[in-house]
Scaffold this motif. Structure first.
Motif, short mmCIF file in Angstrom:
data_model
loop_
_atom_site.label_atom_id
_atom_site.label_comp_id
_atom_site.label_asym_id
_atom_site.label_seq_id
_atom_site.Cartn_x
_atom_site.Cartn_y
_atom_site.Cartn_z
N PHE A 171 91.06 12.55 -33.94
CA PHE A 171 91.88 12.92 -32.78
C PHE A 171 92.73 14.17 -33.01
O PHE A 171 93.19 14.78 -32.07
N GLN A 172 92.90 14.58 -34.27
CA GLN A 172 93.71 15.78 -34.54
C GLN A 172 92.92 17.06 -34.32
O GLN A 172 93.48 18.14 -34.35
N ARG A 219 96.94 10.52 -29.50
CA ARG A 219 97.73 11.69 -29.90
C ARG A 219 99.22 11.48 -29.62
O ARG A 219 100.06 11.81 -30.45
N GLN A 230 100.68 9.01 -32.15
CA GLN A 230 100.90 9.67 -33.44
C GLN A 230 102.11 10.60 -33.36
O GLN A 230 102.91 10.66 -34.29
N VAL A 241 98.96 16.85 -34.07
CA VAL A 241 98.24 15.82 -33.31
C VAL A 241 97.07 16.39 -32.50
O VAL A 241 96.42 15.66 -31.76
N GLY A 242 96.81 17.68 -32.66
CA GLY A 242 95.60 18.24 -32.08
C GLY A 242 95.74 19.09 -30.83
O GLY A 242 94.74 19.47 -30.23
N TYR A 243 96.96 19.38 -30.44
CA TYR A 243 97.14 20.23 -29.26
C TYR A 243 97.38 21.68 -29.68
O TYR A 243 98.04 21.93 -30.69
N PHE A 278 101.08 19.65 -24.42
CA PHE A 278 101.56 18.52 -25.22
C PHE A 278 102.80 17.91 -24.59
O PHE A 278 102.88 16.69 -24.41
#
Length: 136
Positions: A21-22, A61, A64, A83-85, A91
């Protein structure tokens, strides 16, 4: 209703999302892990789990990010990236939609519980108490 064969495939796709997910994920990437076409994966995933793969990804996300805001001393931008943004605006908007408050306010409410100003919250407040207080 998905058969057990399809459930196994769906679980593979869901596990792939949870493990990655990151990183940037596309519907095609997720579906490929489940050996399903993207649109079939989307339909069956939503029918089975009650949320789309993207909603599941966003939820992971944000969860987390909430943990990191409580237990880590990263800036909001750093949490966003972890967290992947890639977009702080996206975000913050998704965090607000999921939790009802902006990431900064979420952290500020937690830090307000600490007797020491700007104290790292994990040392002052157990995370389980903070989760309970914030109700999320």
């Amino acid at each position: 209703m998905a058969t057990s064969y399809k459930l196994t495939r769906l679980k593979a796709g869901r596990d792939y999302i949870a493990d990655n997910f990151q990183t940037p994920l596309s519907l095609a990437d997720m579906a490929q892990q489940a050996y399903l076409s993207p649109y079939h994966f989307l339909r069956v995933f939503k029918h089975t789990y009650g949320e789309t793969p993207n909603e599941f990804l966003i939820r992971l996300r944000v969860e987390q990010a909430k943990k990191m805001l409580i237990t880590e001393n990263y800036s909001i931008s750093e949490v966003c990236e972890h967290v992947g943004y890639t977009s702080l605006g996206s975000f913050s908007s998704l965090f607000l939609k999921q939790t009802g408050m902006a990431p900064t306010l979420y952290r500020r409410k937690l830090w307000a519980l600490s007797a020491e100003p700007f104290c790292f919250p994990a040392r002052a407040i157990p995370a389980c108490y903070a989760f309970h207080f914030l109700g999320k």
